[in-house]
Each structure stands twice: as C-alpha cells, then as structure tokens.
Design an enzyme around this catalytic site. Structure first.
Site, PDB file in Angstrom:
ATOM      1  N   GLY A  53     -85.336 -66.222   3.060  1.00 26.96           N
ATOM      2  CA  GLY A  53     -85.772 -65.879   1.709  1.00 26.96           C
ATOM      3  C   GLY A  53     -85.090 -64.595   1.300  1.00 26.96           C
ATOM      4  O   GLY A  53     -84.691 -63.815   2.157  1.00 26.96           O
ATOM      5  N   THR A  54     -84.938 -64.403  -0.003  1.00 26.78           N
ATOM      6  CA  THR A  54     -84.109 -63.267  -0.378  1.00 26.78           C
ATOM      7  C   THR A  54     -84.755 -62.149  -1.186  1.00 26.78           C
ATOM      8  O   THR A  54     -85.429 -61.323  -0.612  1.00 26.78           O
ATOM      9  CB  THR A  54     -82.820 -63.744  -1.040  1.00 26.78           C
ATOM     10  OG1 THR A  54     -83.166 -64.783  -1.939  1.00 26.78           O
ATOM     11  CG2 THR A  54     -81.858 -64.244  -0.023  1.00 26.78           C
ATOM     12  N   THR A  55     -84.603 -62.125  -2.518  1.00 25.86           N
ATOM     13  CA  THR A  55     -84.939 -60.882  -3.205  1.00 25.86           C
ATOM     14  C   THR A  55     -86.391 -60.779  -3.664  1.00 25.86           C
ATOM     15  O   THR A  55     -86.912 -61.692  -4.287  1.00 25.86           O
ATOM     16  CB  THR A  55     -84.009 -60.694  -4.423  1.00 25.86           C
ATOM     17  OG1 THR A  55     -82.668 -60.848  -3.972  1.00 25.86           O
ATOM     18  CG2 THR A  55     -84.185 -59.329  -5.033  1.00 25.86           C
TER      19      THR A  55
END
Lengths: 281, 255
Positions: A53-55
C-alpha cells in the site's frame, strides 16, 4: 490452537488470572504464536514480492484532524488492487493509515484496534491519545525483524486529543520511532510529492471542507508523480478514503461527499494540470 | 489419625449451594429488561468506578451480583475470550450463547470441585439481536446451571420478589423510559413489602441499543440522560437513539 480446545470446557486459568489490561500482553502470554510479530521467517535473498500500500496523508485543522489514503496497492510494477482500504478507524477518536506490506499492515491494524478496545473494556476508560500512539510504536518496533526482510509497515496515526482539545498527528519509522508532526504529514512512496503539496496548501485556519480538499489535492499530486499511488478513479468511482476526526468522534466521508470533492479537484486539474498555485511571496 | 466424617454428596452440595446463595443474597439486586430498541440493565450500585454491568463485545453485555472480585475476574476472562475468538475468526463468531456456556462450565466446575469454595455470584449474559425476538438473555446461577430468559430477569438478594413484580408489569414493546421506570420501581421494593427511595446516583444503568449506529451497541446511561428518562411522564414516547430523543422529550416536558 490453545483457545479453540477450551471453547467447550471452562475458561482456562490464564483467562481468569489478574494481569495486564493489554490484549497484546495476554496474547504474548497465552498464545504467542498468534502475534503477527512472532512468526519466524526463513532468510530470503532480495526483496520479497508482496502487495504494498502506498500514500497516506494527514492534516490538522481548527476543529480536528483528517487522515486520508489512496486506494492503489501494487506488487512490483503490477497494480494488485484498485480499491484497497488503507485507512482505518482505530477507535472512536483516532484513525490509522498504513503504508507498506499490505498483509502485515492489515493484521497489525486489526490487533491495534483490538488492543484499544480491550483496554477500554477492561479498564472502563479509554487510553490517552499519547498512550495509543505509544502502543502503536511498540507494535511497529515488534515488526522490525520482518521489516529487515522487506516486509516493512509504516503507519500514520491521527486522533483527537480530548485532554488538549485538538487534533494531533504521529508518524513512525520502521523501528517504531515516533514523531509528533505539526500541521500535516505523509507516509508511503508518494509521500514526498504529497508533502510538497501539503506544505503549499495547508493553513491552520482552514475549515473541515477546505482541509478535505487539501488532502485530496495532495493525494492527486502524489498520484501524479508516483506510479504506486492511485489517483481518484472517476471511471470506476473509486475515490480516496477520508476520515475526519473531531471532538464528536470519527467519521468516514460518504461516497457522495468524497466523490464531489474528488470531481471538483479533477475539474480544476483539467484547467491547471499542476493544481492550485501558491503565491510566490 | 482420625477418620473423616462421612458426608453424603447431597448434603455436601446442599451446604455449598446454601453458602453461595447466602453470599449472593448479601448483594443488591440487578434487573435486565427487554424494551422496544434493545435490552436495559439497571443495578443498584452506589460506586461510580466498580461496575456491575459491562460491555463484553459488540452486541454482548455482562451483568453480575455477588462478590465483586469473583465476578470481576469472570468478566475479564469473558472479555479476553471474546476478543481472542473475534481475533482468531471473525467478530460475528462471538456469541452470547458461547460465552454463557463457557461461564456455565467454569462456575459448574468450581462448584463441584471440593478444593475450591463455590463462587458467590450470579451472572447475566445478554446479546441484542436485530429484532426483539432475536434478543438472548442467559442467567447463570452460582452452580453453573444456565437458564434462557425472556422479557425481564432479576438476580441477586431479593430477586424472587422483584422478578414476580416485573413479570406482571413488563411488556416487550416498552420504550426505554418506561422500562427504566419499571426497573427502578421494582428495585425500590423492600423484601418486607415497603418501598425505598432510590436516587439517581445509586443507580448504574446501561443499554444494549440495537438502533445504535456503531458496531458496539453497549452504552452507559449517565447523569443527565438518566434524570431525563426517569423524570419523563408515564406513557411518553421516547424512541430511537436514547441520548438525543430522551433528552429532548424531558426538556420539553419541563416547560
């Protein structure tokens, strides 16, 4: 599975023994193999392929704090999920967003939610926001072994501090190092772009509606320059998840509310692709 | 070496039951009533911090009378059980029935074991369902038997008298205010037949409210809201979320 075998018998002695109000402590004593941190991993060469998962972004405003995350999860250069949820309510007055290995992150969040709820039920009162932030630090610290093998989890924690009457934001490193952030913060691969955006747009006196637009703008900027961060998906109607936390508690913006903001931001970008411009001086 | 006296098993059990019952009878009573939107717990309890009624899990609550340290350890054990089970499987796999069985086994084993003294407690485990018909209330006396109850239940010292008073007057479709006033009236009855005055700060009140939007349905009814609900005239119609509607109704009636 120690707990299952007792389901039809009496409560095992460990359940009735006086002890800590922490669910994690209970698990450590009674069923240590259930703790996400307690899994031995074989040595691996190179990075492990797992969904990431990122931002995640957070920003405070006069009445509280917002926490928001994009919906993309990647595995290498493949988009693994277009509608992943990476922002979760931790309890009535706090939320946690997670960047990093999705499988472990989701499990850690589940345990963190349970830890707060368990304490509240056993003690009859809620932990202080500081206490919650410290509990999360301990859990991330416990994951250091796996982080060293490439399965890192980095959370962003935001909540409303009822003792100080304001929203607060805490960021972490993989070793569990905890930092209180002033005004805004971001984590994940797109976080550098999001932070630049927040820096230009964030002001302490913004209203709830304005701050929601600010975090959506920041996520848009992150998606613009980071391939692992997803922008609002207008075709599939997948928009960022936004939690607003005020003294009334936590509230997740509804699909209608967030689609309105996301569409407005997108409309703006059709005119100005780089987004709103800050004055030079 | 002296020969131990022979005591028949019947006599031994009867003695233990009498011991436990006497202990429980020293405690104040507690009542649980179904009402239109859930289940209400009312206990006479002057302490603000030591609770007789507590949350166990999303839809499940625990209430007890008797010896505090004994039911407190059972309460915490139940919370640990529920949280571990929900963590291992899923939140919906935690049920009042499972918990009540576990308590029954625990109390039963302690009651029959001659080395331990029996617990001087009487427990209630309740789960609020989607409709009144799906509500579950289990009563667990000191010996580990388990009784499936409906409508209204009283446990503790004066429970027989209170229970019969309640069963004559209770209806499942009462609103929260009505149910609460009935519960307080029942607790105020003396064993001799007289009535006492019970002030709000002697009461501990909590609800499992099926209309509550949160996943966790347990909610304590505290000072201002409690005063409002108790002050409401008979036949008032406070419905929906008790906190707002009840407060408004009471404020309206003061004018």
């Amino acid at each position: 599975m120690a707990a299952n075998s007792h389901d039809h018998g009496r409560l095992p002695a460990a359940f009735l023994r006086p002890g800590s109000s922490s669910f994690m402590d209970f698990l450590t004593e009674h069923a240590p193999e259930r703790l996400p941190n307690n899994r031995g991993l074989p040595p691996v060469e190179g990075p492990l392929e797992a969904v990431h998962g990122t931002t995640i972004v957070a920003a405070s405003f006069a009445g509280g704090v917002v926490l928001a995350g994009d919906r993309r999860a990647t595995m290498g250069n493949v988009i693994a999920t277009k509608d992943m949820e990476k922002v979760f309510p931790a309890d009535e007055f706090s939320a946690v967003g997670i960047a990093g290995t999705a499988g472990i992150a989701v499990e850690l969040v589940k345990l963190f939610q349970l830890e707060l709820e368990h304490f509240e039920k056993v003690e009859g009162e809620v932990l202080s926001l500081e206490g919650k932030a410290n509990r999360l630090a301990a859990m991330i610290r416990g994951n250091l072994g796996m982080a060293m093998q490439g399965l890192a989890v980095v959370p962003l924690f935001a909540g409303y501090d009822l003792d100080r009457d304001r929203g607060r934001i805490f960021s972490y490193d993989v070793a569990g190092g905890r930092t209180e952030e002033q005004g805004f913060a971001s984590v994940g691969s797109g976080s550098v772009f999001a932070r630049g955006s927040l820096k230009k747009l964030h002001r302490a006196d913004l209203t709830e509606e304005q701050i929601v637009t600010v975090v959506v703008q920041a996520l848009y900027d992150a998606a613009d320059d980071d391939s692992a961060t997803g922008g609002p998906d207008l075709v599939r109607r997948i928009y960022p998840i936004v939690m607003v936390i005020t003294e009334d508690g936590i509230r997740r913006l509804t699909q209608e509310e967030i689609s309105e903001v996301a569409r407005a931001v997108h409309e703006g970008r059709l005119q100005l692709p780089n987004g709103p411009q800050a004055p030079i001086v | 070496m002296s020969t131990p006296f022979y005591v028949s098993p019947q006599q031994a059990m009867a003695d233990r039951a009498e011991y436990a019952r006497k202990g429980i009878a020293r405690g104040r009573s507690l009542v649980v009533l179904q009402y239109a939107d859930g289940i209400v717990f009312v206990a006479e309890n002057p302490s603000r911090a030591l609770h007789k009624v507590s949350e166990i899990y999303d839809r499940i609550a625990f209430a007890a009378t008797g010896k505090y340290n004994e039911y407190e350890s059972l309460r915490i054990g139940g919370t640990r059980y529920a949280d571990l089970r929900g963590y291992t499987y899923d939140r919906q796999d935690v049920t009042a029935r499972g918990l009540a069985n576990l308590y029954a086994q625990t109390l039963g084993t302690i009651f029959s074991a001659t080395v331990e003294k029996p617990y001087e407690v009487e427990l209630l485990v309740a789960e609020v369902g989607a409709t009144p018909a799906e509500d579950e209330i289990y009563r667990l006396p000191h010996d580990g038997s388990i009784i499936d109850e409906h409508g209204s239940v009283a446990v503790g010292g004066n429970s027989d008298q209170i229970g019969s008073y309640l069963s004559q007057r209770h209806r499942d479709d009462m609103d929260l205010g009505e149910a609460l006033r009935l519960a307080v009236a029942s607790l105020a009855r003396e064993s001799g037949g007289g009535e006492r005055e019970l002030s709000n700060d002697q009461l501990e009140v909590a609800v499992l409210d099926r209309k509550r939007p949160q996943q966790r349905k347990f909610k304590r009814v505290l000072n201002r809201q409690l005063t409002a609900l108790l002050a409401e005239p008979g036949g008032g119609s406070a419905e929906g979320e008790p906190s707002e509607s009840a407060d408004e109704a009471a404020e309206g009636s003061e004018e």
